[in-house]
Design a protein around this motif. Structure first.
Motif, PDB file in Angstrom:
ATOM      1  N   PRO A 142       0.804  -1.229   0.000  1.00 15.61           N
ATOM      2  CA  PRO A 142       0.000   0.000   0.000  1.00 15.61           C
ATOM      3  C   PRO A 142       0.833   1.274   0.000  1.00 15.61           C
TER       4      PRO A 142
ATOM      5  N   VAL B 179       0.959   3.711  -2.899  1.00 14.84           N
ATOM      6  CA  VAL B 179      -0.002   4.815  -3.037  1.00 14.84           C
ATOM      7  C   VAL B 179       0.653   6.106  -2.574  1.00 14.84           C
TER       8      VAL B 179
ATOM      9  N   TYR C 188      -3.603   8.246   2.939  1.00 16.23           N
ATOM     10  CA  TYR C 188      -4.180   7.403   1.905  1.00 16.23           C
ATOM     11  C   TYR C 188      -5.107   6.397   2.567  1.00 16.23           C
TER      12      TYR C 188
ATOM     13  N   LEU D 148      -6.986   2.523   1.308  1.00 16.43           N
ATOM     14  CA  LEU D 148      -7.396   1.554   0.299  1.00 16.43           C
ATOM     15  C   LEU D 148      -8.910   1.556   0.198  1.00 16.43           C
TER      16      LEU D 148
ATOM     17  N   THR E  85     -10.592  -0.939  -1.423  1.00 24.04           N
ATOM     18  CA  THR E  85     -11.022  -2.298  -1.718  1.00 24.04           C
ATOM     19  C   THR E  85     -10.319  -3.258  -0.775  1.00 24.04           C
TER      20      THR E  85
ATOM     21  N   PHE F  12      -6.491  -5.940  -2.642  1.00 19.31           N
ATOM     22  CA  PHE F  12      -5.410  -5.099  -3.144  1.00 19.31           C
ATOM     23  C   PHE F  12      -4.258  -5.992  -3.590  1.00 19.31           C
TER      24      PHE F  12
ATOM     25  N   ALA G 289      -3.806  -4.667  -8.751  1.00 21.42           N
ATOM     26  CA  ALA G 289      -3.118  -3.445  -8.349  1.00 21.42           C
ATOM     27  C   ALA G 289      -1.662  -3.436  -8.792  1.00 21.42           C
TER      28      ALA G 289
ATOM     29  N   LEU H  43      -9.208   1.767  -6.495  1.00 22.87           N
ATOM     30  CA  LEU H  43      -8.276   1.025  -5.656  1.00 22.87           C
ATOM     31  C   LEU H  43      -7.963   1.746  -4.354  1.00 22.87           C
ATOM     32  N   ALA H  44      -7.766   3.058  -4.445  1.00 23.94           N
ATOM     33  CA  ALA H  44      -7.354   3.811  -3.266  1.00 23.94           C
ATOM     34  C   ALA H  44      -7.568   5.294  -3.521  1.00 23.94           C
TER      35      ALA H  44
ATOM     36  N   ALA I  36      -3.796  -0.518   5.647  1.00 21.39           N
ATOM     37  CA  ALA I  36      -4.836  -0.183   4.675  1.00 21.39           C
ATOM     38  C   ALA I  36      -5.128   1.305   4.631  1.00 21.39           C
ATOM     39  N   SER I  37      -4.786   2.024   5.697  1.00 22.05           N
ATOM     40  CA  SER I  37      -4.910   3.483   5.699  1.00 22.05           C
ATOM     41  C   SER I  37      -3.764   4.052   6.511  1.00 22.05           C
TER      42      SER I  37
ATOM     43  N   PRO J 205      -9.412  -2.179   5.678  1.00 23.11           N
ATOM     44  CA  PRO J 205      -9.784  -1.380   4.511  1.00 23.11           C
ATOM     45  C   PRO J 205     -11.256  -0.985   4.559  1.00 23.11           C
TER      46      PRO J 205
END
Length: 328
Positions: free
Chosen positions: A86, A89, A120, A122, A124, A127, A132, A168-169, A272-273, A324
């Motif tokens: 991730p 991103v 950021y 995600l 979904t 990933f 991706a 996706l993100a 995921a974030s 996510p």
């Protein structure tokens, strides 16, 4: 990525006032001018580390960027289970923002970027490398654009990462630009240390922080107490792609990720974030303590709060989420 400077930043030696450029809506016109990404535009001398490929202007302050995400990379490597990293991103956002600042907003090549914050998420739960990697479409909206004369002084960016029409993100961040003259005045004698070797601390075991190679570990055991010391390998080809007079922001992002993994059961944590704020420059020659705490909500959502402290002051604070948020 560059962190935000100390609050007491000397003013630019320019008489031109800042001008806020109004945002405008997409006009619906066909794709207009654009160009190809270069290593200079994205601040990546090695092509293997450069992810934007080209961009087109959709409307005022709106762009479509084509990026190429690798299925294998020396640093942004796939996670267990074939999950894409991730942090691609975040790094693609950083490179995209600088590319557009140079190419579309007149920032000279010798100017310096200050990234104040970035985040950021995600969009979904899937990933993986199948969905991706390869060609990624990035829709970019720039807002709060401030110009000084004909060059960008600062702006915010919002990005949507898509492939085959599937979101996706998302990511966002704010940055400002500083002339080389002002930067030299701000950093003073510390500029002379750019490229100087930094003592390489012993790494924590790579498997503890989600890494296969000890060379990619940015955390070292503490001298005492809890937390970790920031470990800097200024010869790392991706994290230190060129000589720096301070710790690059990507190193601090990776430190936050590795701290979150270290606190996870069995060392498994998907960031995921992530939301991070840079409060001041992290100096190369001063010890930096990384501290983290993990929280689980009643619903089972995991968050990890990380901070880096240098000389008793926070240089960055970050929050990483492990669940996510699936786009609807």
């Amino acid at each position: 990525m560059t962190q935000a400077p100390d609050p007491a930043v000397p003013p630019e030696e320019q008489t031109d006032p800042l001008v806020l450029v109004p945002d405008s809506e997409d006009t619906g016109q066909p794709l207009a001018r654009g160009g190809r990404a270069t290593g200079e535009l994205v601040h990546r001398p090695d092509a293997d580390d450069a992810f934007p490929v080209e961009w087109k202007r959709l409307a005022e302050h709106r762009y479509l960027v084509a990026a190429d995400w690798p299925a294998a990379h020396r640093f942004f490597a796939p996670l267990p289970g074939g999950v894409q990293d991730p942090l691609l991103v975040a790094e693609t956002m950083r490179q995209t923002a600088m590319m557009l600042a140079h190419a579309e907003y007149g920032v000279p090549a010798d100017h310096h970027f200050v990234m104040w914050d970035m985040e950021y998420a995600l969009a979904t739960a899937d990933f993986g490398l199948t969905g991706a990697s390869g060609r990624i479409d990035v829709v970019v909206r720039c807002s709060e654009v401030q110009m000084r004369a004909r060059s960008l002084a600062g702006m915010k960016v919002q990005l949507r990462f898509q492939r085959g029409g599937r979101l996706l993100a998302t990511s966002s961040g704010s940055l400002s630009c500083t002339s080389d003259r002002a930067y030299r005045r701000l950093r003073g004698d510390r500029l002379a240390a750019a490229g100087d070797p930094v003592p390489l601390l012993d790494a924590v075991p790579p498997e503890r922080v989600g890494r296969r190679d000890a060379g990619d570990v940015v955390l070292a055991p503490p001298e005492q107490g809890s937390g970790w010391r920031l470990r800097l390998d200024t010869a790392h080809p991706t994290l230190f792609a060129r000589a720096n007079d301070h710790v690059p922001g990507m190193v601090l992002l990776e430190a936050a990720r590795q701290a979150a993994v270290a606190l996870a059961p069995e060392g498994r944590f998907l960031p995921a974030s992530l939301a991070i704020a840079f409060h001041r420059y992290a100096e190369l020659a001063e010890p930096c303590l990384v501290r983290a705490r993990r929280e689980t909500s009643p619903e089972g959502d995991v968050s990890v709060h990380v901070e880096g402290v240098q000389s008793g002051e926070a240089v960055f604070t970050a929050t990483l989420g492990g669940t996510p948020e699936v786009a609807r």
